[in-house]
Each structure stands twice: as C-alpha cells, then as structure tokens.
Design a protein around this motif. Structure first.
Motif, PDB file in Angstrom:
ATOM      1  N   PHE A 158       0.834  -1.192   0.000  1.00 45.05           N
ATOM      2  CA  PHE A 158       0.000   0.000   0.000  1.00 45.05           C
ATOM      3  C   PHE A 158       0.874   1.249   0.000  1.00 45.05           C
ATOM      4  O   PHE A 158       2.029   1.236   0.428  1.00 45.05           O
ATOM      5  N   GLY A 159       0.294   2.342  -0.527  1.00 38.94           N
ATOM      6  CA  GLY A 159       0.988   3.621  -0.616  1.00 38.94           C
ATOM      7  C   GLY A 159       0.416   4.610   0.378  1.00 38.94           C
ATOM      8  O   GLY A 159      -0.777   4.584   0.697  1.00 38.94           O
ATOM      9  N   SER A 164      -4.696   9.663   3.695  1.00 43.18           N
ATOM     10  CA  SER A 164      -5.265   8.424   3.177  1.00 43.18           C
ATOM     11  C   SER A 164      -4.164   7.419   2.901  1.00 43.18           C
ATOM     12  O   SER A 164      -2.989   7.751   2.864  1.00 43.18           O
ATOM     13  N   ILE A 165      -4.568   6.164   2.728  1.00 44.12           N
ATOM     14  CA  ILE A 165      -3.662   5.165   2.184  1.00 44.12           C
ATOM     15  C   ILE A 165      -4.361   4.472   1.016  1.00 44.12           C
ATOM     16  O   ILE A 165      -5.584   4.402   0.954  1.00 44.12           O
ATOM     17  N   SER A 166      -3.536   4.003   0.096  1.00 47.64           N
ATOM     18  CA  SER A 166      -4.042   3.372  -1.114  1.00 47.64           C
ATOM     19  C   SER A 166      -3.580   1.924  -1.151  1.00 47.64           C
ATOM     20  O   SER A 166      -2.382   1.658  -1.290  1.00 47.64           O
ATOM     21  N   GLY A 197      -3.927   7.766  12.117  1.00 48.61           N
ATOM     22  CA  GLY A 197      -4.815   8.918  12.063  1.00 48.61           C
ATOM     23  C   GLY A 197      -5.276   9.287  10.662  1.00 48.61           C
ATOM     24  O   GLY A 197      -5.684  10.430  10.422  1.00 48.61           O
ATOM     25  N   LYS A 198      -5.242   8.331   9.727  1.00 54.79           N
ATOM     26  CA  LYS A 198      -5.707   8.603   8.362  1.00 54.79           C
ATOM     27  C   LYS A 198      -7.237   8.700   8.331  1.00 54.79           C
ATOM     28  O   LYS A 198      -7.930   8.138   9.181  1.00 54.79           O
ATOM     29  N   GLN A 199      -7.733   9.372   7.322  1.00 54.94           N
ATOM     30  CA  GLN A 199      -9.180   9.539   7.170  1.00 54.94           C
ATOM     31  C   GLN A 199      -9.809   8.522   6.229  1.00 54.94           C
ATOM     32  O   GLN A 199     -10.964   8.121   6.427  1.00 54.94           O
ATOM     33  N   PHE A 200      -9.050   8.102   5.193  1.00 56.65           N
ATOM     34  CA  PHE A 200      -9.635   7.258   4.162  1.00 56.65           C
ATOM     35  C   PHE A 200      -8.720   6.083   3.822  1.00 56.65           C
ATOM     36  O   PHE A 200      -7.492   6.211   3.838  1.00 56.65           O
ATOM     37  N   TYR A 201      -9.353   4.982   3.501  1.00 59.16           N
ATOM     38  CA  TYR A 201      -8.668   3.793   3.005  1.00 59.16           C
ATOM     39  C   TYR A 201      -9.251   3.485   1.638  1.00 59.16           C
ATOM     40  O   TYR A 201     -10.426   3.120   1.507  1.00 59.16           O
TER      41      TYR A 201
END
Length: 238
Positions: A158-159, A164-166, A197-201
């Motif tokens: 993942f990046g 966010s992370i991708s 603490g990311k908002q989106f996956y």
C-alpha cells in the motif's frame, strides 16, 4: 451489449445509457507524487500500479460492459463485522509486520504460487503492480508481511498519502484459502491507517452487479465515487 446480472447491474447499465454520460479512460506516468497529491488523485478516482496512474469508468467483465465503482472506506465510520473478527482470530497465530516494501526471492516465489488462482489474464510479475523501487517510487510504499512459522504466507502493498492510504495489491498462499489471508491483510492495512490517524482507506475498483471483486464491498464505512468528484455512502442494491 448484454444486460448485467442483478438489480444493481441493471441500474448502473441505465446510468451508462443516460444522456450526458461521459466515458472516462485516462492515464499518466509519474515517478514522484507527494502525499497531498496522492490524496487528491485518489479522491478523483485515480488508481496507480507503480508509476502508472489511471482511471476508467467502464470495464468489461465476463463479456459484459460494467460501470466501474471506485471505493473507499471512511475510517471514522469503520467497524469490524462478525466475519472480519473471525478472520482476525483465525490468523492470530501468524506474525505480522508493517515495513517498507521489499521484493525478495521469497516474494517472487509466493507471487508465482498466488498466480495459480487465475484462470485467465494472470499477471506476469509483481512488478505489474509496483515500481522497481516500490518503497519510495512514486510514493512511500509499505507492505503487510505475514508469516507462518517463519515462512511467508501473505504480503500486501500500500501507498501512503497525507490523510489516506491506497491499497495496491495483495498476494497469499493459495493452499491456505481457509485463512482468508487477502481479507486479513486488508484488515491489517485498515488497522494501520486508523493507528496513523488517516481519514480514508482506498481499496480499488469494483463493478456494478455481481463480480469477483464483490469482497471489496463488504466493509462498513464504505463510500463510492459518482465519477463527478463526489463520494457518498455505498448503497448495495443487488
């Protein structure tokens, strides 16, 4: 054009036929992308394999034209399902490490075993999905490294964006299907993202109607893009 299976497929087929529907099929290459830039690209429904960035809103699945559904999880709304909790318990004996991506001979060997799952269009190499310096190009890249008694059982890549992370790709030992290691590594990616603490996956594209990619739809907090810059709560209709 044949009709897609299920109510969801039919509804999205009608969307394709509506006046004003715009076909999207775009790509570009980039060796370096900042976290903020990756966030913006993901929010605009772009994906990437290595330095190849792409987005498309129509695809062909089993000889049918399908609407592509970009998906993400709003992590503040994510909760484990009963089945996902079982997957975590089932794999509690495994050793899991989050670390910079490192493609070793062991990774290549696992990838070759993983490829046996594909009846057609099998990828040629793990570098179909990653750059040759995947820990740094085009973004910071990490892997979920999963071991059983010292042997590599699964790994996912993942990046990192800023908020966010991708999720890029995952491989696992096909002889351990009962462990649901593909879901397990996704849950570990989500766990990491929440811890950071990311908002989106962002976990990729699925299709309208029933398809092989429906496992991506089975998460709480799920949203999909309308291909016009807006995201809303995913509403399964099939």
């Amino acid at each position: 054009m044949t009709g897609t299976r299920g109510t969801e497929g039919r509804e999205h087929l009608f969307m394709i036929l509506e006046p004003g529907f715009q076909f999207i099929n775009e790509e570009f290459y980039a060796d370096a992308v900042t976290g903020e830039q990756l966030d913006a690209l993901l929010a605009d429904a772009w994906r990437h394999f290595g330095t190849h960035f792409f987005r498309y809103n129509l695809g062909v699945y089993e000889d049918e034209i399908r609407l592509v559904l970009p998906l993400r999880i709003r992590l503040a709304n994510f909760k484990l399902s009963k089945n996902q909790r079982r997957v975590l318990r089932r794999n509690a004996d495994l050793t899991t490490e989050i670390r910079p991506i490192e493609i070793s001979d062991e990774t290549h060997a696992l990838f070759e075993r993983h490829k046996r799952r594909f009846k057609r269009d099998a990828p040629a190499t793990v570098f179909d999905f990653l750059s040759h310096d995947p820990a740094a190009i085009p973004v910071t890249g990490l892997e979920v490294n999963v071991r059983s008694e010292g042997e590599l059982a699964a790994v996912s890549f993942f990046g990192l964006g800023y908020v966010s992370i991708s999720s890029i790709y995952g491989i696992f030992d096909p002889d351990a299907l009962s462990r649901s290691l593909g879901i397990f590594t996704m849950l570990k990616e989500i766990e990491y993202a929440i811890g950071q603490g990311k908002q989106f996956y962002y976990h990729g594209y699925a299709y309208s109607g029933v398809s092989f990619y429906d496992y991506k739809k089975r998460f709480s907090g799920l949203e999909n893009s309308d291909w016009k810059g807006s995201w809303s709560e995913f509403q399964p209709t099939s």
